[in-house]
Enzyme design. Structure first.
Site, PDB file in Angstrom:
ATOM      1  N   ASP A 114      -2.878   2.826  -6.068  1.00  0.00           N
ATOM      2  CA  ASP A 114      -1.969   2.272  -5.704  1.00  0.00           C
ATOM      3  C   ASP A 114      -0.999   3.486  -6.003  1.00  0.00           C
ATOM      4  OD1 ASP A 114      -0.002   0.728  -6.136  1.00  0.00           O
ATOM      5  OD2 ASP A 114      -0.135  -0.308  -7.336  1.00  0.00           O
TER       6      ASP A 114
ATOM      7  N   SER B 231       6.887  -2.438 -11.987  1.00  0.00           N
ATOM      8  CA  SER B 231       5.751  -1.913 -11.733  1.00  0.00           C
ATOM      9  C   SER B 231       5.399  -1.333 -10.635  1.00  0.00           C
ATOM     10  CB  SER B 231       4.826  -3.067  -9.800  1.00  0.00           C
ATOM     11  OG  SER B 231       3.879  -4.078 -10.605  1.00  0.00           O
TER      12      SER B 231
ATOM     13  N   HIS C 118       1.410  -0.935  -3.819  1.00  0.00           N
ATOM     14  CA  HIS C 118       0.739  -2.114  -3.766  1.00  0.00           C
ATOM     15  C   HIS C 118       2.824  -3.195  -3.541  1.00  0.00           C
ATOM     16  CE1 HIS C 118       1.753  -2.972  -8.038  1.00  0.00           C
ATOM     17  NE2 HIS C 118       2.761  -3.647  -7.846  1.00  0.00           N
TER      18      HIS C 118
END
EC number: 3.4.21.-
Length: 875
Positions: A163, A267, A91
């Site tokens: 992801d 992330s 992402h």
């Protein structure tokens, strides 16, 4: 990295390193020293110490951690798995379904502080980005602004599965003490539930609180949760009332109690677990609902299920990533609960066994000033009004804080006032740091604070508590009890006219209590100031605050605390911001629609009524006027101490005595109205205008005490002009005078000419007539003298007239008596709707022969003639 709470509204962008400082080269002059390092020796950092609990990492502790840069700043983390390969989150590189160009990205390796490189730190360009074909979505069907992802701009209406992303570097990394690959787990690798693992990154340290300078790599210990335990936690409604179904390949880590987690900007970074002396990349930081929130662990992409995919895409790379065999399969410990037997962590704040005795009440004393009351919001911080301290010398040696059940007063270390405290009433806040931490027990303990998306439900049980300087409550304890008004009533009654009402989940502009007990006569609250505490599931939140009132009534509108959560969190880094605990919205769901507040008059709001309210439920100006002799008339509240009624219903013809009259508001027949309480008042005088030779049609009733404005008792607006134009009109009354449930009948006001023709010779000045919509003539009985109300689109309700004795079509207009009403009442709300005069030309020669005096003829004939001869005032 976080051990507190976070909302993802800021992307961490740091660019202290000058462009071109690396240019795919090693910073250290000894760049060739480690070129022959054995890549198979993965997951073995240089020996070092680390600080537990979410803090600075020691240089070289996590040599596989990389920083991904785009546009000169950090956007995500990643893990070096081989000299030419980095593993991160998909992402980070997908926007609206499109993969970012690889040449816009670069990878910074061997960096510890983003403020300056270490020896051996270097940057590499990205040649290729690969993501799995099954990079999928899970639709949540809700606003996901709460999700912690790389960037708010990349949020969508879904959570991503699979992801992860492989990044091939344009040239191999230079391995050394600060740059080493991490080991990858095989598909058969099992990590025991409850295993202590570590997450690292340069993300926010709390929700919306970026990592401060010098941007040192953060580390936090997290425990792995089994799928059943994690799903159990996410199956219970949390922020925004969302639940979530885990996808295959997802891994959870954290604690039910929260307060330690990854945050935005982390992330793509690593979650590593030690096994047999090596560190394995167990997970990739993916997303979360906030950061460190209770019962909301972080969600990671499990790496082990993607062994085959990784091997397939790095095939041919020498050296490639290493997948060591697991020496011994673990067994899950007793920490893993079964899903059907899940225990949720409870809030650690807001517990008060005896409401009114608040264990977080803090009394701050400054020499030369009266005590100032605030609230303990963490083990070291007190929140209080800044206005208490702005004019005081900041000699903190002399300041003291008294907390419940503490024998000694606490000393103050420093004061942090809100930057807008001196300019904005809604920001009148200051935080006082105590010199020593307080051991939080039953008393003292901290109050809970709401997150910015917290929606206190209408009807929530609330209570006033001392705040700032001021006197104690002048009345009984029951005077402090309240329920919360819904957003429409709060903003439209006490806010600015024409403002848009915030929808649930958006920070409100105001919070408004509806008190359960009426104001005690003779009391004045002008010298007291208050905070508003609201309870959810037995937990108390500091919902709002207000300094000294501007009148004798209890405070009606409070500044909400939701908007100040980020500031409090940034300063304290430990305040108890808690998720919403109650989600039973009940009948107030209509607030999700966008709504705008109607116009106010010079005396404030009047004629307010939500559009979606059923006709028989809420007409807050409608009163029952009980006259001696079991007679009940319709009355209309026109000011806090005055009711308007029809004279013929109040006073009998020929009677020489003034009757005893009681007035009731806040009920519909035998039922009390919601969002308020029933009010009763006695009438102390009856005022009539001076009419030569005629009995006036309208009477003003003076009440023995004022009525507090509320959704169940609110004055109506008065129309001072002629026939209103562009308005819809209704007659409001009772179908049955015994049960007195309100009903409305739609009508059109006739032109003066038609009215004069239908009732020749009997119309008194200021009288007009109406035509009922088909089938509505008999909805309202006439003996109680019902009122005629009109409303323009988006506007408030306006009183236009009261029924004339014995006739459902004739009404005495308010306009001709506007001057008398204004002089008598003083606080009447006049709102002009425009329109034409009530007066019509005299003489029957202007009326068609078939129409003159035809008020009693068959309705069909009259209606046809009316439609042919003149337009109706539009409804």
């Amino acid at each position: 990295m976080s051990h507190h709470l976070f909302l993802p509204v800021v992307i961490m962008v740091v660019s202290p390193i000058p462009p071109g400082a690396f240019q795919d080269s090693v910073v250290s002059p000894t760049q060739g020293e480690f070129e022959d390092l054995d890549c198979g020796d993965c997951g073995r950092p240089e020996p070092s110490s680390r600080i537990v609990g979410g803090s600075d990492a020691h240089p070289g502790t996590w040599p596989w951690q990389v920083s991904l840069h785009q546009g000169g700043g950090h956007i995500c983390g990643g893990s070096l798995i081989a000299p030419s390969w980095v593993l991160s989150a998909a992402h980070c590189f997908v926007t609206n379904g499109t993969l970012e160009p690889a040449d816009e990205l670069s990878v910074l390796l061997g960096v510890h502080s983003q403020d300056g490189p270490l020896e051996g730190a270097h940057m590499r360009s990205v040649a290729t980005i690969l993501i799995p074909d099954n990079y999928s979505t899970v639709e949540l069907g809700a606003d996901l602004a709460l999700l912690r992802l790389a960037s708010p701009a990349k949020l969508g209406p879904s959570v991503r599965g699979a992801d992860l992303a492989l990044l091939r570097l344009a040239s191999p990394a230079k391995l050394g003490p600060s740059v080493r690959p991490v080991c990858l787990p095989r598909a058969s690798h099992l990590f025991a539930h409850g295993t202590a693992c570590w997450a690292t990154g340069w993300g926010d340290v709390q929700e919306a609180v970026p990592l401060p300078l010098p941007w040192v790599l953060q580390e936090v210990e997290l425990r792995l949760l089994g799928e059943a335990a994690c799903q159990c936690l996410y199956s219970r409604p949390g922020p925004f009332n969302l639940t979530f179904q885990l996808l295959p390949g997802m891994l959870c880590a954290g604690y039910p109690a929260g307060r330690r987690d990854t945050c935005q900007g982390d992330s793509g970074g690593p979650l590593v677990c030690e096994d047999g002396g090596r560190w394995f990349l167990a997970g990739i930081t993916s997303f979360g609902f906030g950061c460190g929130r209770r019962n909301r662990p972080g969600v990671f992409t499990a790496v082990a299920p993607y062994e085959s995919w990784i091997r397939e895409h790095v095939m041919g790379s020498e050296p490639g990533p290493v997948f060591p065999s697991q020496l011994q399969k673990p067994q899950s410990g007793p920490w893993e609960p079964r899903e059907e037997n899940c225990t949720f962590a409870q809030p650690e704040c807001g517990k008060a066994p005896r409401p009114g005795t608040w264990p977080w009440e803090a009394q701050v004393t400054v020499p030369g000033s009266t005590p100032c009351y605030g609230a303990l919001v963490s083990d070291r911080w007190v929140l209080a009004p800044a206005s208490c301290f702005l004019d005081s010398p900041h000699d903190f040696e002399t300041w003291r804080v008294l907390l419940p059940s503490r024998p000694e007063e606490e000393r103050v270390a420093r004061l942090v006032a809100h930057e807008n405290a001196s300019r904005d009433f809604a920001s009148d806040l200051a935080l006082l740091q105590l010199r020593t931490r307080v051991n939080l027990t039953a008393a003292p303990s901290a109050v809970c604070l709401p997150h910015h998306e917290h929606y206190f439900l209408p009807g929530s049980h609330c209570r006033l508590a001392r705040w700032g300087r001021g006197e104690l409550a002048p009345g009984s304890s029951a005077q402090l009890e309240a329920q919360l008004l819904n957003g429409w009533w709060c903003h439209c009654l006490y806010g600015r006219q024409g403002e848009t009402v915030p929808r649930p989940g958006d920070p409100p502009h105001l919070l408004c209590p509806a008190y359960q007990e009426e104001e005690e006569a003779g009391l004045c609250w002008v010298d007291s100031s208050w905070s508003l505490l609201c309870r959810e599931e037995g937990t108390w939140f500091l919902a709002g605050y207000r300094t000294l009132s501007d009148g004798c009534l209890r405070p009606r509108a409070f500044s909400p605390m939701q908007t100040h959560g980020p500031w409090i969190r940034h300063v304290t880094q430990g305040a108890y911001l808690e998720d919403q605990l109650t989600w039973d919205w009940g009948p107030e769901g209509e607030e999700t629609e966008k709504q705008t507040c109607p116009t106010h008059t010079e005396h404030g709001a009047c004629g307010l009524r939500p559009k979606s309210t059923p006709a028989g439920v809420l007409w807050p100006w409608l009163t029952e006027v009980h006259v001696t002799g079991d007679r009940v008339c319709t009355g209309i509240l026109v000011a806090p101490g005055w009711v308007l009624a029809a004279t013929h219903c109040i006073l009998r013809l020929g009677s020489t005595t003034v009757p005893y009259i009681e007035v009731y508001l806040g009920r519909a027949g035998v039922s009390s109205l919601p969002q308020g309480h029933q009010v009763s008042r006695s009438v102390v005088s009856i005022r009539l205008p001076r009419h030569l030779g005629l009995r006036p049609p309208l009477a003003l009733l003076e009440l023995n005490s004022r009525v507090e404005p509320s959704p169940s008792a609110l004055p109506i607006c008065l129309h001072p002009g002629g026939i209103p134009s562009g308005a819809s009109c209704w007659v409001l009354g009772w179908k049955n005078p015994q049960d007195r449930v309100p009903v409305v009948a739609a009508v059109s006001i006739l032109t003066p000419r038609l009215c004069h023709c239908l009732y020749p010779g009997i119309l008194t000045p200021g009288t007009f007539c109406v035509l009922y919509s088909e089938g509505q003539e008999d909805r309202c009985e006439v003996t109680s003298a019902p009122p005629l109300l009109c409303q323009t689109e988006e506007g408030p309700w306006v009183l236009v007239g009261m029924a004339v004795r014995g006739n459902r079509e004739l009404f005495a207009a308010i306009g001709p008596e506007a001057t008398w009403i204004s002089q008598t009442v003083g606080e009447a709300h006049f709102l002009h709707l425009g329109g034409s005069s009530y007066w019509s030309p005299e003489g029957s020669d202007l009326c068609p022969q078939d129409l003159a005096g035809s008020a009693s003829s068959p309705k069909v004939t009259a209606l046809l003639l009316l439609l042919l001869l003149a337009p109706l005032i539009p409804r």
